[in-house]
Design an enzyme around this catalytic site. Structure first.
Site, PDB file in Angstrom:
ATOM      1  N   ASP A 132       0.818  -1.211   0.000  1.00  0.00           N
ATOM      2  CA  ASP A 132       0.000   0.000   0.000  1.00  0.00           C
ATOM      3  C   ASP A 132       0.852   1.261   0.000  1.00  0.00           C
ATOM      4  O   ASP A 132       2.047   1.240   0.321  1.00  0.00           O
ATOM      5  CB  ASP A 132      -0.962   0.012   1.184  1.00  0.00           C
ATOM      6  CG  ASP A 132      -0.257   0.006   2.536  1.00  0.00           C
ATOM      7  OD1 ASP A 132       0.777  -0.666   2.665  1.00  0.00           O
ATOM      8  OD2 ASP A 132      -0.753   0.672   3.477  1.00  0.00           O
ATOM      9  N   GLU A 145       0.057  -1.010   5.688  1.00  0.00           N
ATOM     10  CA  GLU A 145       1.177  -0.550   6.514  1.00  0.00           C
ATOM     11  C   GLU A 145       1.057   0.926   6.819  1.00  0.00           C
ATOM     12  O   GLU A 145       1.507   1.388   7.867  1.00  0.00           O
ATOM     13  CB  GLU A 145       2.496  -0.832   5.797  1.00  0.00           C
ATOM     14  CG  GLU A 145       3.743  -0.632   6.665  1.00  0.00           C
ATOM     15  CD  GLU A 145       4.281   0.794   6.667  1.00  0.00           C
ATOM     16  OE1 GLU A 145       5.098   1.112   7.544  1.00  0.00           O
ATOM     17  OE2 GLU A 145       3.876   1.599   5.806  1.00  0.00           O
TER      18      GLU A 145
END
Length: 368
Positions: A78, A142
């Site tokens: 991400d 994350e």
């Protein structure tokens, strides 16, 4: 291409820099990692030397060759949201340029951390007979609250898949090994007073004034530099927010200060808490955020060989990264990846092609 309806194909035989650009072209802002996770899973399942597992939008691929050691290479899929400033280069899709006789890739995630993920994928394809067993971990979420972390979820659901002797997190480090990381905690100290009209201040007790002693202790505190496995970790104890008072004519009956402690990996969380309790003896500490430090693991043979392959002196990691999760699980870990961490999340986020290739070279030399 509409990535929500058309399957995305990744060519893992591409040059790692070209693969970085291809990954950046797939938007994967946190909560929207699905299309990229699908593409990564599909590409990895085409490699017969890997066993592939999926948990949500996290993928784990492992060799099982019976080697004496297992290393783990990890990276998150991400990114933070795209820039809102019109004309920003650090967005999607990627932009390729030639600057100062170097090729560079602009785009969201180039530095944090699709350059590192591209290296992982290229290695997963190329290393069919590595000298150590390898676990490749690609995880979601994350860049958001830690309780949503895909890596944390993997550790809860399938801890056996993440067992290893040593781990490398491919976060950007400018191609230098950064061992472990400092721990971090945030806590609040609240002082109580007695409200009164400010025109008759002697009737009340000023809670803000009572914070003077807390702030004096902070100002007098001398942060330490602590050597752990040959790396010097700088600590820090700092006020980060203060608050109190209700109106311009009222003596405040409550005030608070939030304090951040960055501590070296010679301490457990409990030891770090005990230390700040001693510094602020006499006050109640309300702990609001606790993240452990991570030892670098540079005393392991695999780590020493890795540092030699990189060819640069390792450095400490002052900030907190997911290496702490690995360390807490008993896996020593370091940060090592292409790109400048100071460019992460910026409107002109970029990474140089040769930095991605050099990261790939060092890891391939270590593992081939």
């Amino acid at each position: 291409m509409d990535s929500t309806t058309t399957p995305i194909e990744l060519d893992l035989t591409m040059d790692p820099a070209d693969l970085t650009a291809a990954l950046v072209d797939v938007e994967s802002v946190s909560d929207h990692e699905g299309p990229l996770a699908d593409a990564v899973e599909t590409a990895l399942r085409q490699l017969p030397h890997l066993e592939v597992h999926r948990d949500g939008d996290s993928i784990v691929a492992r060799t099982n060759l019976g080697r004496d050691e297992r290393v783990l290479l990890a990276g998150h899929l991400d990114t933070v949201p795209l820039p809102t400033v019109e004309g920003s280069l650090g967005t999607v899709p990627s932009v390729r340029r030639r600057e100062s006789e170097r090729d560079v890739i602009y785009g969201r995630g180039t530095t944090d951390m699709k350059g590192g993920v591209a290296v992982q994928l290229a290695l997963a394809n190329a290393l069919t007979d590595p000298n150590r067993d390898i676990t490749f971990v690609f995880y979601d979420h994350e860049e958001v609250a830690s309780d949503a972390s895909g890596l944390g979820r993997l550790m809860r659901n399938s801890p056996e898949l993440l067992e290893a002797d040593f781990a490398v997190l491919l976060e950007p480090t400018n191609g230098t090994v950064e061992g472990g990381c400092n721990g971090t905690m945030r806590f609040r100290i609240t002082t109580a007073g007695k409200a009164a009209h400010s025109g008759r201040a002697w009737i009340g007790e000023n809670a803000i004034h009572k914070q003077a002693d807390v702030l004096a202790r902070l100002a007098a505190y001398e942060p330490r530099t602590i050597t752990v496995e040959g790396l010097d970790y700088r600590e820090g104890l700092n006020a980060i927010r203060v608050g109190g008072g209700v109106a311009g004519n009222v003596i405040p009956d409550s005030a608070w200060v939030d304090i951040n402690f960055r501590f070296a990996p010679d301490k457990t969380l409990q030891q770090a808490q005990d230390h700040v309790r001693e510094v602020f003896k006499g006050y109640e500490l309300d702990f609001q955020d606790l993240s452990p430090a991570a030892r670098p693991g540079l005393d392991r043979p695999a780590a020493a060989q890795f540092v030699a392959a990189v060819g640069q002196e390792p450095m400490p990691k002052y900030g907190w990264t997911d290496v702490a999760r690995f360390s807490e699980a008993g896996v020593p870990a370091v940060n090592f990846g292409p790109g400048d961490a100071l460019l992460a999340h910026t409107d002109d986020e970029h990474v140089f092609d040769d930095a991605v290739r050099e990261c790939y070279r060092a890891l391939a030399e270590w593992l081939a």
